[in-house]
Design a protein around this motif. Structure first.
Motif, PDB file in Angstrom:
ATOM      1  N   SER A  62       0.814  -1.220   0.000  1.00  0.00           N
ATOM      2  CA  SER A  62       0.000   0.000   0.000  1.00  0.00           C
ATOM      3  C   SER A  62       0.849   1.271   0.000  1.00  0.00           C
ATOM      4  N   SER A  63       2.112   1.181   0.399  1.00  0.00           N
ATOM      5  CA  SER A  63       3.016   2.349   0.383  1.00  0.00           C
ATOM      6  C   SER A  63       4.460   1.890   0.587  1.00  0.00           C
ATOM      7  N   GLY A  64       5.371   2.825   0.404  1.00  0.00           N
ATOM      8  CA  GLY A  64       6.768   2.535   0.706  1.00  0.00           C
ATOM      9  C   GLY A  64       6.967   2.346   2.209  1.00  0.00           C
ATOM     10  N   THR A  65       6.186   3.071   2.982  1.00  0.00           N
ATOM     11  CA  THR A  65       6.302   2.974   4.445  1.00  0.00           C
ATOM     12  C   THR A  65       5.887   1.584   4.924  1.00  0.00           C
ATOM     13  N   THR A  66       4.766   1.065   4.385  1.00  0.00           N
ATOM     14  CA  THR A  66       4.330  -0.263   4.833  1.00  0.00           C
ATOM     15  C   THR A  66       5.306  -1.339   4.331  1.00  0.00           C
ATOM     16  N   GLU A 176      17.049  -2.317   2.174  1.00  0.00           N
ATOM     17  CA  GLU A 176      17.345  -1.079   1.432  1.00  0.00           C
ATOM     18  C   GLU A 176      16.098  -0.227   1.242  1.00  0.00           C
ATOM     19  N   ASP A 177      16.211   1.038   1.625  1.00  0.00           N
ATOM     20  CA  ASP A 177      15.129   1.965   1.340  1.00  0.00           C
ATOM     21  C   ASP A 177      15.402   2.561  -0.046  1.00  0.00           C
ATOM     22  N   ALA A 178      14.751   1.960  -1.036  1.00  0.00           N
ATOM     23  CA  ALA A 178      14.946   2.381  -2.430  1.00  0.00           C
ATOM     24  C   ALA A 178      13.722   3.169  -2.920  1.00  0.00           C
ATOM     25  N   LEU A 200      10.312   0.004  -2.455  1.00  0.00           N
ATOM     26  CA  LEU A 200      10.058   1.088  -3.406  1.00  0.00           C
ATOM     27  C   LEU A 200       8.840   1.880  -2.958  1.00  0.00           C
ATOM     28  N   SER A 201       8.753   3.124  -3.412  1.00  0.00           N
ATOM     29  CA  SER A 201       7.552   3.939  -3.168  1.00  0.00           C
ATOM     30  C   SER A 201       7.015   4.439  -4.502  1.00  0.00           C
ATOM     31  N   PHE A 202       5.690   4.444  -4.618  1.00  0.00           N
ATOM     32  CA  PHE A 202       5.035   5.013  -5.801  1.00  0.00           C
ATOM     33  C   PHE A 202       4.155   6.194  -5.410  1.00  0.00           C
ATOM     34  N   ASN A 205       5.039  11.915  -5.979  1.00  0.00           N
ATOM     35  CA  ASN A 205       6.210  12.676  -6.463  1.00  0.00           C
ATOM     36  C   ASN A 205       7.339  11.770  -6.974  1.00  0.00           C
ATOM     37  N   LYS A 206       7.146  10.459  -6.919  1.00  0.00           N
ATOM     38  CA  LYS A 206       8.240   9.548  -7.287  1.00  0.00           C
ATOM     39  C   LYS A 206       8.359   9.398  -8.812  1.00  0.00           C
ATOM     40  N   ILE A 207       9.426   8.714  -9.253  1.00  0.00           N
ATOM     41  CA  ILE A 207       9.704   8.673 -10.699  1.00  0.00           C
ATOM     42  C   ILE A 207       8.566   8.008 -11.471  1.00  0.00           C
TER      43      ILE A 207
HETATM   44  C1  LIG Z   1      13.425   7.883   1.470  1.00  0.00           C
HETATM   45  C2  LIG Z   1      11.975   7.537   1.601  1.00  0.00           C
HETATM   46  N1  LIG Z   1      11.631   6.471   2.330  1.00  0.00           N
HETATM   47  C3  LIG Z   1      10.345   6.109   2.462  1.00  0.00           C
HETATM   48  C4  LIG Z   1       9.319   6.819   1.862  1.00  0.00           C
HETATM   49  C5  LIG Z   1       7.922   6.430   2.127  1.00  0.00           C
HETATM   50  O1  LIG Z   1       7.208   6.063   1.005  1.00  0.00           O
HETATM   51  P1  LIG Z   1       5.621   6.260   0.967  1.00  0.00           P
HETATM   52  O2  LIG Z   1       5.326   7.722   0.906  1.00  0.00           O
HETATM   53  O3  LIG Z   1       5.206   5.533  -0.261  1.00  0.00           O
HETATM   54  O4  LIG Z   1       5.077   5.636   2.202  1.00  0.00           O
HETATM   55  C6  LIG Z   1       9.650   7.944   1.075  1.00  0.00           C
HETATM   56  C7  LIG Z   1       8.677   8.744   0.377  1.00  0.00           C
HETATM   57  O5  LIG Z   1       7.742   9.153   0.260  1.00  0.00           O
HETATM   58  C8  LIG Z   1      11.003   8.316   0.962  1.00  0.00           C
HETATM   59  O6  LIG Z   1      11.361   9.391   0.247  1.00  0.00           O
END
Ligand SMILES: Cc1ncc(COP(=O)(O)O)c(C=O)c1O
Length: 386
Positions: A62-66, A176-178, A200-202, A205-207
């Motif tokens: 659901s997100s890069g954070t999760t 890795e936080d990519a 990864l995060s989508f 603002n991401k690529i």
């Molecule tokens: C370095 C980094 N880590 C983690 C995140 C978290 O990703 P998300 O916003 O998809 O939860 C972001 C960006 O938004 C980020 O720039």
């Protein structure tokens, strides 16, 4: 008169989503299919990401954070453990550590590449930790250091070979936080494929974007299976409500994966445009008292977000705003945020603070025209030479 001129200038946004491909068609198709949670687009998107990154397994989240939260669970991080991460990153990296009731050890960054200072890390591990039964402990409080999160800041990567060597020597698991580095490679290996997992995060603002979303990359089949299990409420079978451990509802949904599938078709173009934008900024601003991010040897950055350092950062942001150009400061160092103020900070020269205080992110939408980037350059030059 001046005010009138300023007001009539068209706005230049910082970093807009660019949905100029098949996004609309695929999302309608996903809705027509009536598959909203899982579905064919989720499978396709994961497959495309796997093919592009070379990761054996990709799990949409659901997100890069999760994705980070689940990765730390998969890495075996437990309450009271410590996890090493750079002091300059988006807060989500450090928050994920707190979600698993562990605490970060914040490592200073390199002043030129702005990613974790791996030499400082090596010194820290040699002088301030000890290894017992293949487990690393922090001498100061005898707490276990379980994992390390390199963050590929703005698309650049730290020296992953050196980091990997240290991780093996000290028994640390790499996550890795990519989030920012889809399309970045080091020695032809994609970011996020060096560790146990990469995330990864989508975010918009991401690529590439799905509005909100993320992914876990891994080369380990059992880790991939566990990841899928944990993000689907740890459900033991498709039909019964038996959940064998604490699970989460962290899945990426099919209509968003449909957007992602279309975005993956555009990724090669986006990578070219991003590099072009960075090159244009560098060329136009050459000779001014500004510093760009240096790219680590052997790395091809995705050039996700152009940023520069200047002593006049805050005034430049205000000036650009008066010209209807959006810019942003870089993140505040993690150790300066209230919830992390008591966490360990391994400080070289307070590079994280220096880069943070003078860092400004410049407009870099893949939809930006050459004229827009030229206008930003003219404004930066006008401000820094007046
Ligand atoms: C370095 C980094 N880590 C983690 C995140 C978290 O990703 P998300 O916003 O998809 O939860 C972001 C960006 O938004 C980020 O720039």
């Amino acid at each position: 008169m001046e005010t009138f001129k300023t007001l009539t200038k068209a706005a230049i946004p910082l970093c807009e989503p660019n949905l100029r491909g098949n996004e609309k068609q695929y999302i309608v198709d996903a809705i027509d299919s009536n598959w909203l949670s899982g579905g064919a687009y989720l499978n396709q998107f994961e497959k495309k990401l796997a093919a592009f990154t070379g990761a054996s397994y990709v799990i949409g989240t659901s997100s890069g954070t999760t994705a980070l939260h689940i990765s730390l669970i998969l890495a075996g991080v437990e309450p009271n453990d410590l996890v090493i991460l750079p002091n300059l990153t988006f807060v989500a990296t450090a928050n994920a550590v707190k979600y698993v009731q562990a605490d970060p050890i914040l490592m200073d960054i390199d002043s030129k590449t702005w990613v974790m200072d791996v030499n400082l890390l090596a010194e820290f591990l040699a002088e301030q930790t000890y290894v017992k039964n293949e487990t690393c402990y922090y001498k100061k409080n005898n707490r276990r250091i379980k994992a390390i999160i390199p963050v590929h800041l703005l698309g650049n990567m730290c020296d992953m070979q050196q980091l990997h060597r240290l991780a093996i020597q000290y028994g640390l698991t790499i996550v890795e936080d990519a989030a920012c580095s889809l399309g970045s490679f080091q020695k032809e290996k994609h970011s996020g494929t060096f560790g146990l997992t990469g995330t990864l995060s989508f975010n918009s603002n991401k690529i590439i974007t799905t509005g909100g979303g993320g992914a876990i990359l891994t080369n380990d089949e059992s880790v991939a299976k566990k990841a899928k299990h944990l993000i689907t409420q740890a459900k033991s079978s498709a039909t019964d409500y038996f959940h064998d451990t604490l699970g989460y509802n962290y899945r990426l949904v099919n209509p968003l994966a449909a957007i992602g599938t279309a975005q993956m078709e555009l990724l090669p173009q986006f990578l070219q445009i991003k590099q072009q934008i960075t090159d244009n900024y560098k060329r136009a601003l050459e000779g001014l008292p500004v510093q760009f991010q240096e790219i680590t040897l052997g790395t091809v950055s995705n050039a996700w977000h152009c940023a520069l350092l200047t002593r006049k950062r805050s005034d430049l942001i205000s000036f650009l705003a008066s010209e209807n150009i959006e810019s942003r400061p870089l993140w505040i160092p993690i150790n300066e945020l209230p919830i992390f103020k008591n966490d360990a900070y391994i400080n070289r020269n307070n590079n994280a603070k220096k880069v943070s205080e003078s860092g400004i992110m410049l407009p870099c939408s893949t939809s930006a025209t050459n004229e827009q980037i030229e206008r930003v350059c003219e404004s930066v030059i006008a401000f820094l030479t007046k």
